[in-house]
Design an enzyme around this catalytic site. Structure first.
Site, mmCIF file in Angstrom:
data_model
loop_
_atom_site.group_PDB
_atom_site.id
_atom_site.type_symbol
_atom_site.label_atom_id
_atom_site.label_comp_id
_atom_site.label_asym_id
_atom_site.label_seq_id
_atom_site.Cartn_x
_atom_site.Cartn_y
_atom_site.Cartn_z
ATOM 1 N N SER A 95 0.794 -1.231 0.000
ATOM 2 C CA SER A 95 0.000 0.000 0.000
ATOM 3 C C SER A 95 0.824 1.279 0.000
ATOM 4 C CB SER A 95 -0.949 0.013 1.202
ATOM 5 O OG SER A 95 -2.002 -0.901 1.013
ATOM 6 N N LYS A 98 -0.017 3.711 -2.635
ATOM 7 C CA LYS A 98 -1.057 4.739 -2.544
ATOM 8 C C LYS A 98 -0.503 6.158 -2.415
ATOM 9 C CE LYS A 98 -4.257 1.287 -0.840
ATOM 10 N NZ LYS A 98 -4.615 0.454 0.315
ATOM 11 N N SER A 155 -5.848 3.417 4.421
ATOM 12 C CA SER A 155 -5.352 2.529 3.363
ATOM 13 C C SER A 155 -6.512 1.832 2.641
ATOM 14 C CB SER A 155 -4.375 1.493 3.931
ATOM 15 O OG SER A 155 -3.489 1.034 2.934
#
Length: 423
Positions: A95, A98, A155
């Protein structure tokens, strides 16, 4: 180690931690919350408590012994690398992806733009990664800003997909845009395969992530989001969504200012973390840690703050001696001031390496660039400034009595006149 808060229970926890792990750092990043509360993490929303102490070396001066396979510590302002381990090796980043998703969304939208959630952004309860979602429903309308908070703090994978479709029309088109932006940032060993990183097909390196982190930190909107501990997304019907930041360093490490966590089984624990102290800003990048990445990141940050000193290596106008150019020698000066973080024990080991441009010819105009001053620590370059032609030395004053000086001046003038007539 310092106890967090004034409660006896927390003091007891701190005392036990001190006995069991004497080389720890435990500190509060704010006056109210002392430790990050449990929050759902993938897979499938399992509750997992964040660490209550950071296992960092008692002596922060030497480079720390990290558990992570890939790592990097750098000056966030200059990009100067202070420590690296396998920093050029591409790995899945989960993640941490992101950060790029948020950066691209901020580049293409306004915070108040409204996103209509596409059906493709809805995760079923048994989908992999469904625990890291906002629980979005098809047709739901939310502001870009709220989805970005869900993306960075919680997230949220459904927020990533909803934003991707809103910005580029499809996930595939958005991923192509991510890779184009990565190339524009000079992330030559990075490939993105999704807006959320669950796939593990997207890879990057600590050095490439340094470029991404610096770009993100320079965006005020991203910086404000990543520094937030909590955010509430209002709901037109039903309860509001309350989101907590998964970056435990915001609670545990003083001066933490952001960035982003990540985890998959293949990527391991990943973290990009930024912090500031005494006018210095550092970024620590940790990839593929077995357990948690927070302690490694804190150890790197502590090493940077305690083991390095900000040093002016050269000042603008500082003399660099006489250098040879084509046709003669000229005085040279530094064209700019250079300041860097240098290991405290090696400040005296920095040396200058003068590189003259082979095209520079005599006589250069004062202030003309004639080369480069490289600043080196051992064999490693830690910075460079232009090398400029300096002013030639002033002529020496004539000696003797005033009539002697006047006579010599007349003789020189006459000689110049004769030479002028002869040409």
């Amino acid at each position: 180690m310092t106890p967090l808060g004034g409660r006896r229970l927390l003091a007891a926890v701190a005392l036990i931690a001190l006995v069991l792990a004497p080389a720890t750092l435990l500190a509060s990043a704010g006056p109210r919350a002392s430790i990050p509360p449990p929050t759902p993490v993938p897979p499938n929303g399992r509750l997992s408590s964040f660490p209550r102490v950071l296992n960092t070396p008692a002596d922060p001066i030497p480079a720390p012994d990290l558990a992570a396979d890939g790592a990097l510590l750098a000056d966030l302002d200059t990009g100067s690398i202070l420590y690296e381990r396998a920093a050029g090796t591409p790995r899945p980043i989960a993640s941490v992806t992101k950060i790029m998703t948020a950066l691209l969304v901020l580049e293409r939208t306004r915070p108040t733009d409204v996103v209509t959630v596409a059906p493709e952004a809805v995760f079923a309860r048994d989908d992999y990664g469904a625990g890291s979602t906002l629980g979005l429903r098809a047709g739901e309308r939310l502001r870009v800003e709220d989805l970005l908070y869900g993306l960075v703090l919680g997230s949220a994978n459904d927020a990533a997909v909803a934003l991707a479709i809103h910005v580029s029309g499809s996930v595939r088109a958005f991923v192509a845009d991510m890779n184009e932006l990565a190339q524009g940032l000079g992330m030559g060993r990075t490939t993105f395969a999704s807006p959320h990183g669950l796939d593990d097909d997207g890879v990057s390196t600590p050095r490439d992530l340094l470029r991404l982190a610096r770009a993100a930190a320079s965006d005020p909107s991203f910086a404000a989001i990543a520094a937030s501990r909590f955010h509430t997304i209002p709901s037109p019907r039903g309860p509001d969504r309350r989101i907590q930041n998964r970056n435990a360093l915001l609670w545990l490490y003083p001066g933490t200012t952001g960035m982003k966590t990540g985890f998959t089984q293949k990527a391991g624990a990943c973290l990009v973390a930024t912090a500031g102290r005494d006018g210095r800003r550092l970024v620590a990048i940790v990839l593929h840690a077995d357990d948690e990445a927070f302690s490694d990141a804190a150890a790197l940050l502590q090493h940077g703050f305690e083991g390095f000193v900000k040093t002016v290596l050269v000042r603008a106008g500082e003399e660099q001696g006489s250098v040879r150019v084509r046709g003669g020698r000229v005085p040279a000066v530094a064209g700019a001031t250079l300041e860097r973080l240098v290991p405290a024990a090696q400040v005296g080991d920095v040396w200058t390496d003068i590189r003259v441009d082979p095209r520079a010819a005599f006589p250069p105009v004062p202030g003309e660039r004639i080369g480069t001053v490289l600043l080196r620590l051992g064999e490693r370059s830690i910075g460079r400034v232009p090398l400029l032609a300096g002013l030639p030395p002033a002529p020496l004053p004539l000696e003797g009595r005033w009539w002697t000086r006047a006579f010599e001046a007349i003789v020189r003038a006459g000689g110049d006149a004769v030479r002028g007539l002869a040409t």
